[in-house]
Scaffold this active site. Structure first.
Site, PDB file in Angstrom:
ATOM      1  N   ARG A 190      -0.989 -11.022   5.706  1.00  0.00           N
ATOM      2  CA  ARG A 190       0.166 -10.339   6.292  1.00  0.00           C
ATOM      3  C   ARG A 190       1.013 -11.235   7.163  1.00  0.00           C
ATOM      4  O   ARG A 190       2.000 -10.790   7.750  1.00  0.00           O
ATOM      5  CB  ARG A 190      -0.320  -9.196   7.156  1.00  0.00           C
ATOM      6  N   ARG A 214       5.381  -0.508  12.478  1.00  0.00           N
ATOM      7  CA  ARG A 214       4.785  -1.136  11.286  1.00  0.00           C
ATOM      8  C   ARG A 214       5.859  -1.800  10.429  1.00  0.00           C
ATOM      9  O   ARG A 214       5.661  -2.884   9.891  1.00  0.00           O
ATOM     10  CB  ARG A 214       4.016  -0.094  10.465  1.00  0.00           C
ATOM     11  N   LYS A 265       0.565   0.181  -2.218  1.00  0.00           N
ATOM     12  CA  LYS A 265      -0.455  -0.872  -2.388  1.00  0.00           C
ATOM     13  C   LYS A 265      -1.850  -0.263  -2.550  1.00  0.00           C
ATOM     14  O   LYS A 265      -2.585  -0.602  -3.469  1.00  0.00           O
ATOM     15  CB  LYS A 265      -0.470  -1.824  -1.168  1.00  0.00           C
ATOM     16  N   ARG A 309      -2.800  10.325   8.601  1.00  0.00           N
ATOM     17  CA  ARG A 309      -3.273   9.095   9.216  1.00  0.00           C
ATOM     18  C   ARG A 309      -2.656   8.985  10.601  1.00  0.00           C
ATOM     19  O   ARG A 309      -1.487   9.329  10.778  1.00  0.00           O
ATOM     20  CB  ARG A 309      -2.857   7.889   8.353  1.00  0.00           C
ATOM     21  N   ARG A 338       2.042  11.793   3.321  1.00  0.00           N
ATOM     22  CA  ARG A 338       0.699  11.333   2.914  1.00  0.00           C
ATOM     23  C   ARG A 338      -0.369  12.118   3.682  1.00  0.00           C
ATOM     24  O   ARG A 338      -0.245  12.392   4.869  1.00  0.00           O
ATOM     25  CB  ARG A 338       0.528   9.844   3.220  1.00  0.00           C
TER      26      ARG A 338
HETATM   27  P1  AP5 Z   1      -0.156   4.167  -0.340  1.00  0.00           P
HETATM   28  O1  AP5 Z   1      -0.699   3.699  -1.639  1.00  0.00           O
HETATM   29  O2  AP5 Z   1      -1.085   4.742   0.654  1.00  0.00           O
HETATM   30  O3  AP5 Z   1       0.786   3.036   0.305  1.00  0.00           O
HETATM   31  P2  AP5 Z   1       0.400   1.661   1.028  1.00  0.00           P
HETATM   32  O4  AP5 Z   1       1.337   0.629   0.541  1.00  0.00           O
HETATM   33  O5  AP5 Z   1      -1.060   1.394   0.905  1.00  0.00           O
HETATM   34  O6  AP5 Z   1       0.800   2.026   2.522  1.00  0.00           O
HETATM   35  P3  AP5 Z   1      -0.002   1.817   3.877  1.00  0.00           P
HETATM   36  O7  AP5 Z   1       0.651   2.732   4.859  1.00  0.00           O
HETATM   37  O8  AP5 Z   1      -1.478   1.967   3.678  1.00  0.00           O
HETATM   38  O9  AP5 Z   1       0.333   0.337   4.189  1.00  0.00           O
HETATM   39  P4  AP5 Z   1       0.235  -0.386   5.531  1.00  0.00           P
HETATM   40  O10 AP5 Z   1       0.352  -1.780   5.109  1.00  0.00           O
HETATM   41  O11 AP5 Z   1       1.196   0.098   6.544  1.00  0.00           O
HETATM   42  O12 AP5 Z   1      -1.203   0.089   6.121  1.00  0.00           O
HETATM   43  P5  AP5 Z   1      -2.689  -0.514   6.001  1.00  0.00           P
HETATM   44  O13 AP5 Z   1      -3.613   0.628   5.896  1.00  0.00           O
HETATM   45  O14 AP5 Z   1      -2.745  -1.563   4.980  1.00  0.00           O
HETATM   46  O15 AP5 Z   1       0.984   5.262  -0.688  1.00  0.00           O
HETATM   47  C1  AP5 Z   1       1.688   5.922   0.360  1.00  0.00           C
HETATM   48  C2  AP5 Z   1       1.923   7.391  -0.050  1.00  0.00           C
HETATM   49  O16 AP5 Z   1       2.788   7.444  -1.187  1.00  0.00           O
HETATM   50  C3  AP5 Z   1       0.656   8.157  -0.470  1.00  0.00           C
HETATM   51  O17 AP5 Z   1       0.780   9.480  -0.063  1.00  0.00           O
HETATM   52  C4  AP5 Z   1       0.650   8.053  -2.014  1.00  0.00           C
HETATM   53  O18 AP5 Z   1       0.013   9.164  -2.603  1.00  0.00           O
HETATM   54  C5  AP5 Z   1       2.146   8.026  -2.331  1.00  0.00           C
HETATM   55  N1  AP5 Z   1       2.497   7.170  -3.459  1.00  0.00           N
HETATM   56  C6  AP5 Z   1       1.956   5.970  -3.799  1.00  0.00           C
HETATM   57  N2  AP5 Z   1       2.574   5.459  -4.885  1.00  0.00           N
HETATM   58  C7  AP5 Z   1       3.540   6.353  -5.239  1.00  0.00           C
HETATM   59  C8  AP5 Z   1       4.534   6.383  -6.274  1.00  0.00           C
HETATM   60  N3  AP5 Z   1       4.671   5.385  -7.143  1.00  0.00           N
HETATM   61  N4  AP5 Z   1       5.386   7.449  -6.328  1.00  0.00           N
HETATM   62  C9  AP5 Z   1       5.264   8.452  -5.433  1.00  0.00           C
HETATM   63  N5  AP5 Z   1       4.346   8.493  -4.440  1.00  0.00           N
HETATM   64  C10 AP5 Z   1       3.498   7.439  -4.344  1.00  0.00           C
HETATM   65  O19 AP5 Z   1      -2.878  -1.204   7.427  1.00  0.00           O
HETATM   66  C11 AP5 Z   1      -2.983  -0.398   8.580  1.00  0.00           C
HETATM   67  C12 AP5 Z   1      -3.105  -1.266   9.814  1.00  0.00           C
HETATM   68  O20 AP5 Z   1      -4.268  -2.110   9.733  1.00  0.00           O
HETATM   69  C13 AP5 Z   1      -1.957  -2.259  10.089  1.00  0.00           C
HETATM   70  O21 AP5 Z   1      -0.873  -1.611  10.732  1.00  0.00           O
HETATM   71  C14 AP5 Z   1      -2.667  -3.261  11.003  1.00  0.00           C
HETATM   72  O22 AP5 Z   1      -2.820  -2.749  12.306  1.00  0.00           O
HETATM   73  C15 AP5 Z   1      -4.043  -3.359  10.376  1.00  0.00           C
HETATM   74  N6  AP5 Z   1      -4.104  -4.427   9.335  1.00  0.00           N
HETATM   75  C16 AP5 Z   1      -4.224  -4.256   8.007  1.00  0.00           C
HETATM   76  N7  AP5 Z   1      -4.218  -5.430   7.361  1.00  0.00           N
HETATM   77  C17 AP5 Z   1      -4.096  -6.390   8.312  1.00  0.00           C
HETATM   78  C18 AP5 Z   1      -4.006  -7.806   8.276  1.00  0.00           C
HETATM   79  N8  AP5 Z   1      -4.052  -8.508   7.127  1.00  0.00           N
HETATM   80  N9  AP5 Z   1      -3.874  -8.466   9.457  1.00  0.00           N
HETATM   81  C19 AP5 Z   1      -3.840  -7.800  10.634  1.00  0.00           C
HETATM   82  N10 AP5 Z   1      -3.892  -6.460  10.730  1.00  0.00           N
HETATM   83  C20 AP5 Z   1      -4.033  -5.758   9.586  1.00  0.00           C
HETATM   84 MG    MG Z   2      -2.708   1.424   2.178  1.00  0.00          MG
END
Ligand code: AP5
Ligand code: MG
Length: 231
Positions: A88, A171, A13, A160, A127
């Site tokens: 979410r 998660r 994402k 991270r 990552r």
């Molecule tokens: P990446 O693009 O970083 O993946 P992502 O889907 O963004 O994964 P996240 O871990 O960031 O998602 P998440 O939802 O768990 O965490 P978030 O930060 O949103 O890609 C991952 C890896 O793969 C990278 O190394 C990249 O280079 C590689 N990659 C990407 N695409 C690829 C491809 N096609 N092929 C190969 N490799 C690839 O949220 C963190 C925390 O914040 C949550 O746990 C929660 O505590 C809080 N939070 C966030 N949003 C909310 C909400 N709406 N409500 C309440 N709490 C929230």
């Molecule tokens: Mg992300």
């Protein structure tokens, strides 16, 4: 245009939201990044979010919704928004509808990033992020030019804090229990476009871009068109 990116942790994402911002000028709202910035600044949101992020649990809805309200205001000068990691849960999805209505906007498409579970853990453990500028790398698929160093700002890359096995598990559990129902919520409105995000970053981007450019063209020519496809 309002785009939502929905998918499990590690599905790409953030990577695709960044591309939408860089290449098509979308105003990017990446919730996790906003929380990580707040934690770094140690402001009131950061203090509240720190514990939840460390546990892999959601930050409370009222805080998240207020942040989204603020971001909608901030991005007003741009025509297009991409939301990464919001909504979410169903409560957030309902609140989002009201916020958008206040702004006379609506969701154009929800990209659901579909990927086999086995690939996700691999991506998350490999990552690395830049603690200074937030750039995201992957030791296998998107490594930095110089080992462990950010290409953009030369800073030492880190893992991270929530990319450790125990928190990754939590998660995923939260995603299954709370976020998967959001997909159903939008499917009923025929907004969901399923993208195979288990392929290369570039391939996923080409699919996302193709759909969005078509939609942007329709917006400009005011033709509408509500068809949904799989990529
Ligand atoms: P990446 O693009 O970083 O993946 P992502 O889907 O963004 O994964 P996240 O871990 O960031 O998602 P998440 O939802 O768990 O965490 P978030 O930060 O949103 O890609 C991952 C890896 O793969 C990278 O190394 C990249 O280079 C590689 N990659 C990407 N695409 C690829 C491809 N096609 N092929 C190969 N490799 C690839 O949220 C963190 C925390 O914040 C949550 O746990 C929660 O505590 C809080 N939070 C966030 N949003 C909310 C909400 N709406 N409500 C309440 N709490 C929230
Ligand atoms: Mg992300």
């Amino acid at each position: 245009m309002v785009i939502v990116l929905l998918g499990p942790p590690g599905s790409g994402k953030g990577t695709q939201a960044e591309r939408l911002n860089d290449n098509l000028g979308f105003y990017k709202v990446s919730m996790g990044d906003l929380f990580r910035e707040a934690i770094k600044k140690e402001d009131s949101i950061g203090k509240e979010a720190k514990e939840q992020l460390a546990k892999g649990k959601l930050v409370q809805d009222a805080t998240v919704i207020e942040m989204v309200r603020r971001e909608l205001r901030k991005g007003k000068s741009r025509k297009n928004y991409v939301f990464d990691g919001f909504p979410r849960n169903i409560n957030q999805a309902i609140a989002f509808d009201s916020l958008l209505k206040e702004e006379n906007r609506e969701i154009d498409a929800v990209f659901y990033f579909n990927i086999p579970f086995e690939k996700l853990v691999n991506r998350l453990t490999r990552r690395r992020i830049c603690p200074r500028c937030g750039a995201v790398y992957n030791l296998e698929t998107a490594p930095p030019i110089e080992q462990n160093t950010c290409d953009r700002c030369n800073t030492l890359l880190v893992r991270r804090e929530d990319d450790i096995e125990e928190v990754i598990k939590s998660r995923f559990q939260v995603y299954t229990d709370e976020t998967v129902p959001v997909k159903g919520y939008y499917q009923k409105r025929h907004l969901v476009i399923t993208v195979n995000s288990g392929t290369s970053e570039e391939r996923v981007w080409q699919n996302v871009k193709e759909y969005i450019e078509r939609k942007l063209h329709e917006h400009r020519t005011k033709k509408g068109g509500n068809e949904k496809q799989e990529y």
